[in-house]
Scaffold this active site. Structure first.
Site, PDB file in Angstrom:
ATOM      1  N   HIS A  28     -56.008 -52.742 -56.941  1.00  0.00           N
ATOM      2  CA  HIS A  28     -55.514 -52.498 -55.582  1.00  0.00           C
ATOM      3  C   HIS A  28     -56.012 -51.141 -55.102  1.00  0.00           C
ATOM      4  CE1 HIS A  28     -52.232 -50.852 -52.870  1.00  0.00           C
ATOM      5  NE2 HIS A  28     -52.618 -51.927 -52.221  1.00  0.00           N
ATOM      6  N   ASN A  29     -56.506 -51.092 -53.848  1.00  0.00           N
ATOM      7  CA  ASN A  29     -57.016 -49.824 -53.299  1.00  0.00           C
ATOM      8  C   ASN A  29     -57.847 -49.087 -54.345  1.00  0.00           C
ATOM      9  OD1 ASN A  29     -55.723 -50.481 -50.964  1.00  0.00           O
ATOM     10  ND2 ASN A  29     -54.172 -48.872 -51.072  1.00  0.00           N
ATOM     11  N   GLU A  67     -61.097 -53.688 -54.337  1.00  0.00           N
ATOM     12  CA  GLU A  67     -60.743 -53.683 -52.916  1.00  0.00           C
ATOM     13  C   GLU A  67     -61.557 -52.645 -52.157  1.00  0.00           C
ATOM     14  OE1 GLU A  67     -56.828 -53.249 -49.986  1.00  0.00           O
ATOM     15  OE2 GLU A  67     -56.572 -53.336 -52.168  1.00  0.00           O
ATOM     16  N   ASP A  98     -61.418 -51.038 -48.476  1.00  0.00           N
ATOM     17  CA  ASP A  98     -60.637 -50.883 -47.246  1.00  0.00           C
ATOM     18  C   ASP A  98     -61.542 -50.208 -46.224  1.00  0.00           C
ATOM     19  OD1 ASP A  98     -58.504 -50.898 -45.553  1.00  0.00           O
ATOM     20  OD2 ASP A  98     -57.133 -49.874 -46.914  1.00  0.00           O
ATOM     21  N   HIS A 130     -57.788 -45.129 -47.166  1.00  0.00           N
ATOM     22  CA  HIS A 130     -56.522 -45.795 -46.873  1.00  0.00           C
ATOM     23  C   HIS A 130     -56.135 -45.437 -45.447  1.00  0.00           C
ATOM     24  CE1 HIS A 130     -52.230 -46.949 -48.373  1.00  0.00           C
ATOM     25  NE2 HIS A 130     -52.885 -47.971 -47.870  1.00  0.00           N
ATOM     26  N   GLU A 168     -61.015 -55.479 -46.824  1.00  0.00           N
ATOM     27  CA  GLU A 168     -60.018 -55.351 -45.752  1.00  0.00           C
ATOM     28  C   GLU A 168     -60.753 -54.736 -44.563  1.00  0.00           C
ATOM     29  OE1 GLU A 168     -57.566 -56.934 -46.623  1.00  0.00           O
ATOM     30  OE2 GLU A 168     -57.911 -56.859 -48.772  1.00  0.00           O
TER      31      GLU A 168
END
Length: 790
Positions: free
Chosen positions: A352-353, A382, A384, A397, A431
């Site tokens: 995640h992230n 991931e 983003d 983020h 994302e």
């Protein structure tokens, strides 16, 4: 050549191979030898085949080969005179199928070359890869049939792992000599009794001075440096190692030794035959007598290396990889036969992230986050993505103070490390918060940087399920939103963004344009808003992301929990931590796994129990990042619920009675790894984690008594029995703590393993901390027994 002549010249061993059910039988057959073809690239002359007989020499650990002596039967293969061999100790890897440059050339040959290479197929090809130190090129070989190829591959893999495990004793003695030098305060090259006593205290050993003196004197055989003020009462490095081994003598191991050697040798030693009996009866290991002889030769410390003394047997149980709870074959070898199911049938190691190295608000973004995760076997990272300066998309983020890195740099880093740890598909979970222009730039960078690594194939109309990890080997897949098939240009996405479903509503994008260039790179992992379980329009390639709170709500309700399981048999779900976890803490990972969720994304940078369990989940299958789910999480027709009760049919999925005896520990560290302080009072918590039927069972949480003042070699000798109702999703966890009368008990080290991966018998479990750092030589010595009941 006609078929009758071919039968005479190339006899097959299919019948014998069909009967080979054990490593010993295969080794026996290969000691006799089989015909193999060696493939070589002769430059302008092209690829050439050399037919030779190859056989195993277990006595000298060699693979011998010699050419066929009748030139009329070489099928045009080059033949050379003489005989030669390869040393098994020089082999570091065995590959089956087309996994070298030479075999890839054959795979790319045109139909005109088919006749020349008719005997070479992916089912009959295999390669031996040698250590860099040997300065040898890989050896590409072809067997007459798949059974012969598999016999060679399985046997050599088995031997390579066995031989690798023999080096751990030398590694341990290096540790001891390092301790010696640290204790030698005046650099004299010797330790006097006081220095040895201080070193023992530093290593968590608390022993009566008289007992310590007795062992010291027994080890001081050379009476070295008699001119010193200690009058020879000192130990050199080798004597100190002997002294240390005497300290480590284990009564429980002595008892095993006595039981298996009492009828084997009049001198009270354990013969290779007795060792074979021990391995078969207790360890459920199937080894050949030659391997047992090699084990004795490598671990016996006395001059007579034909049989084991107690010390040699102790060294074997302490230092041999085969004696660990997790089989070295499981840790190093991918089960190719299990990699042919649809992607939705696997648990997939996921981050995640991935870009963050700290917290979610002010932490640093770095490509190191990707490199470190990929090196650990992560298969879903991931990205983003946001608009950056000068038309270059960035990763960070969003709406926070985290630092920014270039999308381009991340893709380049991922290309370099994507397949260093695992050959199986890597997923880019994108994302997308970018403008159309920068989405186009993202697409251009993905194509130009990744090249052939990027999978861009279109989904065919007749496809009904996801492709397998084996089919997508060496490929990178893009997970993102996609335009409808009818779209001819950029278009709007009017769906809510599931990946932001736990953020503040004001920060969510309700409508976003999607670039056709980026959309065209999305195929088998098409991100969609979750439409509910009863959706007739759902496709197998549609995947949805679920926040932590939504996932808990679904799994807590028995009806939706069963629906979730069925959904996960065909489609992929991604679970990620809730927005409240700004400290980069992690969600409880086992619960979504029990519902069949494939991608459960963790903050890899956080040192916690969830990452500890994640490493345990993906430790097996060669650490490739893909673990095949049990049948009840792959077949929607099987009755099963991730809530209690599971509803499983016991005739198909029996209960496991797991017996665990905690015998002893070795080198248990002080809290936080400090060298000074009070000697610890360690005890062991033993837990079963998994399905609620197991985790919520009070009898599945046990602990030993504390052992006073002994971190060096505490002995517990306590047995526990666990009734595990859903062993397919269960974990065994050991947690060693220091008992305190005045403060909170301190965590000293842990070990976790999937129940499915546990080896039976007397086993060693090396402790780690929650960062994954090995605390070697800290370990537990345990005995395991499994019994199944319907």
């Amino acid at each position: 050549m006609n078929r009758e002549m071919e039968k005479i010249i190339m006899p097959k061993d299919e019948d014998a191979l069909a009967r080979s059910q054990s490593v010993k039988e295969r080794l026996d057959m290969l000691k006799t030898g089989t015909q193999l073809y060696k493939v070589r690239d002769k430059g302008v002359r092209g690829l050439q085949l050399y037919k030779r007989k190859y056989w195993l020499d277990m006595e000298n650990l060699l693979i011998h080969f010699s050419p066929h002596k009748d030139p009329s039967t070489t099928l045009g293969c080059a033949v050379t005179a003489g005989s030669d061999s390869y040393n098994l100790k020089d082999i570091c890897e065995v590959r089956d199928g087309y996994q070298t440059d030479i075999f890839n050339k054959i795979g790319d040959k045109t139909k005109a070359d088919i006749n020349k290479f008719r005997k070479i197929t992916a089912d009959t090809a295999f390669s031996l890869i040698f250590t860099p130190e040997s300065n040898m090129h890989e050896l590409d070989l072809v067997a007459e049939d798949k059974q012969t190829r598999d016999a060679w591959v399985d046997a050599i893999k088995h031997l390579v792992v066995t031989l690798k495990s023999l080096s751990h004793q030398k590694e341990y003695e290096m540790f001891l000599k390092t301790q010696f030098r640290r204790a030698d305060s005046n650099n004299s090259g010797y330790l006097n009794f006081e220095e040895a006593k201080d070193l023992c205290k530093g290593l968590n050993i608390k022993l009566d001075k008289e007992d310590l003196r007795k062992l010291f004197n027994e080890a001081n055989t050379e009476k070295t440096n008699s001119a010193s003020k200690e009058k020879g009462e000192v130990l050199n490095e080798e004597e100190f190692v002997t002294f240390y081994y005497k300290l480590m003598r284990r009564p429980e191991i002595d008892q095993i030794f006595t039981r298996y050697s009492k009828n084997a040798n009049e001198h009270g030693r354990m013969t290779p035959e007795a060792l074979l009996d021990f391995l078969k009866e207790e360890q459920k290991d199937d080894l050949a007598i030659e391997e047992c002889k090699e084990i004795v030769k490598n671990f016996e410390s006395s001059a007579d290396k034909s049989s084991f003394t107690k010390e040699g047997f102790t060294h074997f149980l302490m230092f041999n990889d085969w004696q660990e709870l997790l089989s070295p074959i499981s840790a190093s070898r991918v089960k190719a036969e299990e990699m042919v199911h649809p992607l939705s049938h696997y648990w997939i190691a996921s981050s995640h992230n991935t870009y963050l190295t700290g917290n979610q608000l002010t932490g640093e973004s770095s490509i190191d986050g990707y490199i470190n995760s990929l090196k650990l076997g992560c298969r879903c990272v991931e990205l983003d993505c946001w608009d950056g300066d000068d038309g270059q998309p960035i990763i960070y983020h969003g709406h926070t103070l985290t630092s920014k890195i270039l999308f381009k740099d991340v893709v380049e880093a991922c290309k370099k490390y994507a397949f260093e740890r695992s050959d199986f598909p890597l997923i880019f979970s994108i994302e997308n918060h970018c403008s159309l222009e920068q989405q186009d730039r993202m697409a251009e960078l993905l194509v130009s940087i990744l090249g052939d690594l990027l999978y861009t194939g279109a989904i065919q109309d007749d496809e009904k399920h996801m492709p397998s990890p084996m089919t997508l080997r060496g490929k990178i897949l893009v997970k993102a939103k996609r335009l409808p098939p009818s779209a001819t240009g950029d278009d709007n996405d009017d769906e809510d963004d599931d990946d932001d479903d736990e953020r503040d509503d004001s920060k969510k994008k309700k409508i976003q344009k999607i670039s056709k260039k980026l959309s065209d790179l999305v195929n088998y992992i098409h991100a969609v808003h979750f439409p509910g379980f009863q959706n007739n329009d759902a496709k197998f390639f549609h995947m949805s992301s679920f926040g932590e709170s939504k996932t808990k709500k679904i799994i807590s309700d028995p009806e939706t929990a069963r629906d979730f399981v069925k959904y996960n048999t065909k489609q992929i779900s991604r679970i990620y931590p809730g927005a409240a976890r700004q400290d980069s803490s992690n969600l409880k990972i086992v619960e979504p796994w029990t519902a069949g969720c494939q991608i459960v994304a963790l903050n890899y940078q956080t040192d916690d129990r969830q990452n500890h369990l994640n490493r345990a989940m993906f430790a097996a299958n060669g650490g490739c990042g893909y673990i095949l789910k049990p049948q009840f999480l792959r077949d929607p027709s099987i009755a099963y619920s991730p809530t209690s009760p599971s509803g499983l049919d016991r005739s198909r999925f029996p209960i496991l009675i797991l017996s665990v005896e905690i015998l002893s520990g070795q080198h248990i560290p002080r809290p936080h790894g400090v060298d000074e302080g009070e000697v610890i009072d360690p005890y062991v918590e033993v837990k079963i984690r998994g399905h609620p039927d197991d985790f919520n069972e009070p009898d599945n949480h046990k602990e030993t008594e504390a052992v006073r003042n002994n971190g060096f070699n505490p002995a517990w000798k306590q047995s526990f029995v666990f009734n595990i109702k859903v062993p397919e999703v269960a974990f065994l966890e050991f947690k060693v703590k220091d008992h305190s009368h005045s403060m909170k008990d301190q965590h000293l080290g842990s070990y976790a393993i999937r129940i499915k991966d546990i080896q039976e018998g007397y086993r060693r479990a090396y402790l780690v901390d929650y960062s994954g750092k090995e605390l070697k030589p800290a370990s537990l010595f345990v005995k395991i027994n499994k019994r199944w009941i319907n």
